[in-house]
Write a protein that holds these residues in place. Structure first.
Motif, short mmCIF file in Angstrom:
data_model
loop_
_atom_site.label_atom_id
_atom_site.label_comp_id
_atom_site.label_asym_id
_atom_site.label_seq_id
_atom_site.Cartn_x
_atom_site.Cartn_y
_atom_site.Cartn_z
N GLY C 108 14.22 28.24 9.87
CA GLY C 108 14.81 29.58 9.86
C GLY C 108 13.73 30.72 10.02
O GLY C 108 13.94 31.61 11.00
N LEU C 109 12.67 30.54 9.53
CA LEU C 109 11.54 31.62 9.52
C LEU C 109 11.08 31.64 10.83
O LEU C 109 10.56 32.79 11.32
CB LEU C 109 10.59 31.28 8.35
CG LEU C 109 11.01 31.73 7.02
CD1 LEU C 109 9.81 31.24 6.15
CD2 LEU C 109 11.24 33.24 6.85
N LEU C 110 10.75 30.43 11.57
CA LEU C 110 10.43 30.26 12.93
C LEU C 110 11.17 31.04 13.66
O LEU C 110 10.75 31.81 14.67
CB LEU C 110 10.00 28.87 13.22
CG LEU C 110 9.43 28.58 14.42
CD1 LEU C 110 8.04 29.03 14.34
CD2 LEU C 110 9.63 26.85 14.75
N ALA C 207 8.00 24.27 4.74
CA ALA C 207 8.32 25.24 5.48
C ALA C 207 7.16 25.87 6.02
O ALA C 207 7.10 26.16 7.25
CB ALA C 207 8.71 26.18 4.29
N ALA C 208 5.70 25.77 5.47
CA ALA C 208 4.60 26.26 6.20
C ALA C 208 4.43 25.42 7.38
O ALA C 208 3.88 25.93 8.38
CB ALA C 208 3.42 25.91 5.06
N LEU C 209 4.74 24.01 7.36
CA LEU C 209 4.28 23.40 8.28
C LEU C 209 5.33 23.87 9.69
O LEU C 209 4.77 23.87 10.76
CB LEU C 209 4.82 21.79 8.35
CG LEU C 209 4.76 20.83 9.39
CD1 LEU C 209 3.49 20.42 9.54
CD2 LEU C 209 5.34 19.32 9.12
N MET C 210 6.42 24.34 9.42
CA MET C 210 7.21 24.54 10.30
C MET C 210 6.83 25.91 10.97
O MET C 210 6.68 26.07 12.17
CB MET C 210 8.90 24.83 10.00
CG MET C 210 9.60 23.59 9.96
SD MET C 210 9.78 22.89 11.75
CE MET C 210 9.04 21.18 11.33
N VAL C 211 6.63 26.83 10.16
CA VAL C 211 6.29 28.18 10.66
C VAL C 211 4.77 28.25 11.09
O VAL C 211 4.56 28.84 12.13
CB VAL C 211 6.58 29.21 9.51
CG1 VAL C 211 6.29 30.78 9.92
CG2 VAL C 211 7.86 29.05 8.76
N ALA C 212 4.06 27.73 10.56
CA ALA C 212 2.51 27.97 10.77
C ALA C 212 2.00 26.69 11.57
O ALA C 212 0.81 26.90 11.97
CB ALA C 212 1.88 28.20 9.62
#
Lengths: 266, 357, 266, 357
Positions: C108-110, C207-212
């Motif tokens: 979602g953040l991505l 979550a961090a893996l997906m965004v960053a």
């Protein structure tokens, strides 16, 4: 208590920050579910891969939930009803999986089942956890058992032991009193705990990734599928997984809020 | 018969210390004591829920100390009813019978009978949460006596109820005892309840039994100052209402004589009358005043208690005809009261407190 | 309430299951920390990569914790003190990140920061979230803000509003009453909430893996480092990360149990 | 002067309905009512914590309805003290002064003075959690009056305390009022407290003010049956203890005459004496009995109330010398009591309840 001098500045500011945060959360959900078209979503949902991931997720989460129930009922009952040596230490140990990053829990499980003689002995009897769906189940179990445990401990603590006492004077053994009285009275807690454990099991990623790996069509649960398809740019398939996960989360959250009641430990 | 021999039990905040007690078959036995005296543990130890740290429990001369609750066949009723919330009234009452593997139709018959007896047939299919406190407690009593226990333990069974319901349920408890010949062991902190119900009373404080006796003995012959302080002193008279005109009852007292009291009971009702010793006036002759009650008697004891004097006067034959009066020492001196003097005790109809007997 | 007919079967069975579960958890932790030698651990800890991961983790978690505090204090205060339209809906919305799998939150953040015009506008001002440490911070923030929020809401609800009323009669504005009275009285809740948010931030993976993403020496936090080194078989480096994560988790769990008190919502 | 004009406020469970009230400067005003009557909201509305739905609040003729609490300069004391737990006694008392940006040395001087006045100097550096209830309430009072408010609101300030501390703090409250000339508005459900402290009383029930008057008017001339039921009827006599022998005090009543009462107060103590009308006996002539108190008077009113008759007799000059007696109707008939008859009221020293006046 409500307080309401007209046009209180602090009231306006705090409610606005509240709305802002809620809005951010809402937008995020909407971003995901609107990022594909309905026909594309349908096609993705019908694909073999997503079908496999749905089935594997539902099955592993159901089994790990049952395992959580099976161990949490007696364990939570012991901590709710009895005094024994080391009780407070055990209460703290039970919280560790809550604090531990799932990835670390996964590494621990991988080492335990993959490298120790205990793990090798299990593997010889056919119970292979490393890189198999069994590994997914144990990963879900380990990460989620504290939730089930805490909910049930709260539920049992909320039931006056006199219900059991009365049942015993009426002819029940302790085990019968538990089964005929305590268990029916724990219905809501059990339901809430099962739903949340199952839902969190379906969403489990880090620990399962470490123990079971990310092998397409073998250990591909919904989150693993989401991860694999995001990695290789299959956006439609990824959004399909994400949408299912969102629906499951929201429904289980709703059920939990409805039945969790005094057992809100999440 | 229930016999407790030197029972001790320590649960931290609550405890029992060397409790020895004998409760006779068919007796209405009340354990009276302040909150925190250990009364509930005592009941739960009799029921087998707690195992005593030391001492023995005998039921009809057989040692049941190691017998689990389910085999003791003792009924238990708690203050907070503890009805199973997921079962109907009917299923609650039948719970113990089901444990005993009794046939369905037999359970049904038995439950119906008890519902009739306690006048709760119309509640049969309702769930406990929909009932009033008094109704719930009647269901709890029915559930406990359904298994036909020779002994019924009652833990403050009336304390959560309003005074009207309490009064009514007192009568029901007596009726249950008489109908089934059950030995009742009733725990309470309420002196009136103890006075009205008990054949015998045990007073319990800080985990110990301090005195056992008839209500008269407990309230008029306390063994020490702590007991006297706790029970207070009361004059108790049993009697029957003869007439009630405009809210003032004329009560014929068992030991002879008549008392007027403001009360709502009707002609024929059996009642008990309580008189606080501070509210009785003594005088040397029968005066005419608005006080409706004048009782003649002879002083047989005089004791100074702080600024007051405790006067005991004999008004007739039986022990219940003794009246205790509290007056100031100066009054005693100014009237020159001596043991053996003939005096008139005067009290108002508003001073006599009447409850169902 | 303790109950203790000698040798009660149910007591023995339930306490045993409790001990079994606690033992399992303990063994797992021990498996990880004993899987390397102390000299190897020291060498790994001194390596540039682990040093980088430690620094990045501590920094991002600290910043995301501060963000969580900054938004949760007013938001939690509003929900604890005021009645307003939509309050119960907002309470439920706040729980969504708890129920959502972190991976989905990350997706979602991505999408929000990577594909929407809102995200692009932010990127043009220099606030790039996708595949940067900023993304790690926003991921940690989103996943952990409900914890901070719930702890503070519980804390504020536990403070009688009369303390503020008295402060106001003594000359404070509402804002002053909050700062001089409510905030000092919330000390324990704030401490417990900060520690747990920070610790969970450090452990955040999905979550961090997906965004960053997982880029060595760029977005490599401790969990990402653990993941990368497990993938390429650098076991010593992986165990070093895992050990640090375990220590941080256990210490923060201890602090939380000590100060969490009535705000146990975790 | 505080003026409430048609104040209404609805908070769901609690509410105010059209409250109009005038409280005079320097008055000790008590708002008396049962639990849930809305007494606390009324105080909090005066303090400015709640904004009324309708109506106006005036302080010294200026409308403060829209003024926030910090600018009203009204002190507030709650039942549960609400001391700031993270501040010492000293810092608690100085809290309001600090808000007012007063210099440190000036705060210190002021706090010392208040600590001396309330005899809590030795507690200065302690934290509230280490203090007894009575000590905490004294700190709360000191904190509230530190800002020199012309008005002090007290919300059941003594209800959480034991009776000895309550008695002592009652005296302290009176002293605070006299020393600083503060207008006191004191909320309570305790009738004795209201009788002892109040210059005037307002009785509040279900969000409405039902009667405002002197303690004598409130307790002896209730405007309707609900009020009579709630306040009960009491005879109140003010007086001074002359002697105390062996726990029996001889009290000289302000309106003339002497009363004997069992009491621990010493010679010189100002006291109030309460007499329940049910405990007084009337007779046609002065008899000799153990009742220490006989008062002669003339019947000036007779009313039937249910089974009882309420007799009001005039025993002297002022209104306080009126005595109310409850007797049964039959007693009235048998004695043939009529308005104008001369009668003797008799009561025991144990029936007179004495509190510090």
């Amino acid at each position: 208590m409500l307080k309401e001098l007209k046009a209180s500045k602090i009231k306006i500011v705090t409610i606005l920050s509240c709305l802002l945060l809620a809005f951010f959360i809402l937008v995020l959900i909407i971003c995901v579910v609107t990022h594909t078209t309905l026909p594309a979503l349908m096609t993705s949902l019908a694909s073999k891969e997503i079908q496999f991931a749905i089935k594997l997720s539902l099955t592993t989460a159901a089994i790990s939930t049952i395992l959580c129930i099976a161990i949490s009922i007696p364990a939570a009952y012991a901590l709710a009803r009895y005094e024994f040596f080391g009780k407070s230490l055990i209460n703290t140990l039970m919280d560790i999986p809550l604090a531990l990053p799932p990835l670390v829990a996964g590494v621990g499980l991988l080492i335990l089942f993959g490298t120790t003689s205990f793990g090798k002995a299990l593997a010889e009897t056919g119970l292979v956890f490393v890189f198999t769906p069994l590994g997914i189940i144990i990963a879900q179990f380990f990460v989620n058992v504290p939730f089930m445990f805490r909910i049930l401990r709260g539920t049992f603590q909320g039931i006056n032991p006199r219900y059991e006492h009365v049942a015993e004077t009426l002819g029940c053994t302790e085990a019968q009193a538990f089964r005929r009285v305590t268990l029916p009275m724990s219905k809501n807690g059990l339901l809430a705990g099962s739903v949340i454990t199952w839902s969190k099991g379906i969403g489990e990623f880090g620990a399962a990734l470490m123990v079971a790996g990310a092998t397409r069509m073998k250990t591909e649960t919904l989150p693993i599928s989401l991860y694999l398809n995001m990695s290789c740019g299959e956006l439609n398939l990824a959004i399909a997984s994400a949408t299912i996960l969102i629906v499951i989360s929201l429904v289980s959250l709703f059920v939990f809020e409805r039945y969790g009641g005094f057992a809100r430990v999440f | 018969m229930i016999r407790l021999e030197n029972i001790s039990k320590d649960l931290g905040e609550f405890f029992l210390r060397d409790v020895t007690l004998e409760i006779n078959e068919g007796e209405y036995f009340v354990i009276l004591g302040p909150t925190g005296a250990g009364k509930t543990i005592l009941l739960e130890t009799i029921a087998g829920i707690y195992h005593p740290d030391s001492g023995r429990i005998l039921l009809n001369d057989s040692d049941v100390t190691e017998v689990p609750p389910r085999e003791r066949n003792i009924g238990m009723v708690y203050q907070d009813y503890i009805l199973f919330p997921f079962l109907t009234v009917e299923e609650n009452i039948g719970f113990g019978l089901k444990s005993r593997k009794i046939g369905k139709s037999e359970i049904k018959r038995k439950v119906d009978e008890l519902e009739n007896l306690l006048d709760i047939s119309h509640l049969s299919h309702r769930y406990p949460v929909t009932l009033s406190g008094g109704e719930q407690q009647k269901v709890a009593i029915a559930r406990a006596i359904a298994i036909e226990p020779p002994i019924l333990l009652l833990d403050e069974p009336l304390s959560a109820l309003d005074s009207r319901t309490r009064d009514y349920l007192r009568g029901e408890l007596k009726r249950v005892k008489d109908e089934f010949g059950i030995t009742m062991v009733h725990v309470t902190h309420d002196q009136t309840e103890a006075m009205v119900l008990a054949d015998r009373i045990a007073v319990m404080m800080q985990g110990r039994i301090l005195q056992v006796g008839t209500p008269y003995e407990i309230f008029n012959k306390p063994l020490n100052n702590d007991l006297a302080d706790f029970v207070g002193v009361e004059n108790i008279l049993s009697g029957v209402v003869r007439t009630n005109e405009d809210g003032v009852a004329e009560i014929e007292v068992d030991t002879g004589g008549t008392i007027f009291a403001v009360s709502e009971y009707h002609a024929g009702d059996a009642v008990k009358v309580f008189l606080r010793p501070e509210e009785i006036i003594l005088s040397g002759h029968e005066g005419d005043s608005t006080a409706r009650n004048v009782v003649k008697g002879r002083i047989n004891e005089l004791h100074d208690v702080g600024p007051l004097t405790r006067v005991q006067m004999d008004t007739g034959r039986s022990e219940l005809s003794e009246l205790v009066v509290l007056i100031t020492k100066r009054s005693r001196e100014s009237l020159g009261l001596q043991i053996g003097d003939e005096v008139y005790a005067t009290f108002k109809a508003t001073s006599a407190h009447v409850v169902r007997g």
